[in-house]
Scaffold this active site. Structure first.
Site, short mmCIF file in Angstrom:
data_model
loop_
_atom_site.label_atom_id
_atom_site.label_comp_id
_atom_site.label_asym_id
_atom_site.label_seq_id
_atom_site.Cartn_x
_atom_site.Cartn_y
_atom_site.Cartn_z
N SER A 12 43.52 29.99 18.43
CA SER A 12 42.95 28.65 18.49
C SER A 12 44.04 27.62 18.25
O SER A 12 45.01 27.90 17.54
CB SER A 12 41.84 28.50 17.44
OG SER A 12 41.10 27.32 17.66
N ASP A 13 43.89 26.46 18.85
CA ASP A 13 44.84 25.38 18.61
C ASP A 13 44.11 24.04 18.75
O ASP A 13 43.07 23.95 19.41
CB ASP A 13 46.02 25.43 19.57
CG ASP A 13 47.21 24.67 19.00
OD1 ASP A 13 47.91 25.24 18.14
OD2 ASP A 13 47.40 23.51 19.38
#
Length: 197
Positions: A73-74
């Site tokens: 995730s970012d």
């Protein structure tokens, strides 16, 4: 099926734990600044860049653990076209919060699931946060109360704490603001039989 979170983020790890998901946390070594600069120079959008970073993280770890589903995730903060990174110190955190005061910004948040080096799924959410016109006295108290914990968040706030008082309106998914679109992720994991339904 084993789940791995390709992140050292305590907020993301906590989200999974609170949802009853047992996932090992193994951070991926990705030069995020280089990727962001390169993609920005190529004209990529914030959503494309956040997804590319999440994919890189998930892909790297999934190659090492090919039988596991790896979650990457970012999140990118965008305000009036400018992209922001985490503030390196409290002085710059203060300047950032003053700059955001009375304005809206977006948190472009992407999650990717990979297995054996291949992307299985991805999802992007872009919540919009409207920061209120707070006083300098409030900001000083807030910075003193939160201290260096703010430096772990790109926006220099934690909504799960006193940072909620910085805002007068939030549009979008709460979990995405915290760092990961949790409900779509849970849906994918159930569909992929990585969770008991």
């Amino acid at each position: 099926m084993k789940l791995i979170l390709a992140s050292a983020s305590s907020a993301r790890r906590s989200m999974l734990e609170q949802a009853g998901i047992d996932a090992e946390s193994i951070p991926a070594a990705v030069d995020e600044d280089m990727v962001k600069q390169s993609m920005r120079a190529e004209g990529a959008s914030a959503a494309e860049t956040a997804t590319a970073l999440a994919h890189l993280k998930a892909e790297r770890i999934s190659r090492r653990y090919p039988d596991s589903v790896v979650i990457g995730s970012d999140q990118l903060l965008v305000c009036e076209g400018a992209w922001f990174d985490k503030a390196p110190d409290l002085e710059r955190a203060r300047a950032r919060l003053l700059d955001f005061r009375g304005r809206a910004h977006h948190l472009v948040t992407s999650v990717v699931c990979a297995k054996g080096g291949s992307r299985l799924w991805h999802h992007v959410e872009t919540p919009c946060l409207h920061m209120r016109r707070f006083s300098e006295d409030f900001l000083n108290r807030y910075l003193a109360q939160e201290g260096e914990a703010l430096l772990g968040s790109v926006g220099c706030y934690r909504l799960e704490g006193p940072g909620i008082q910085l805002f007068d309106r939030i549009e979008g998914d709460y979990f995405s603001i915290l760092g990961m679109p949790l409900l779509p992720l849970l849906g994918f994991l159930r569909q992929h039989q990585a969770l008991t339904v």
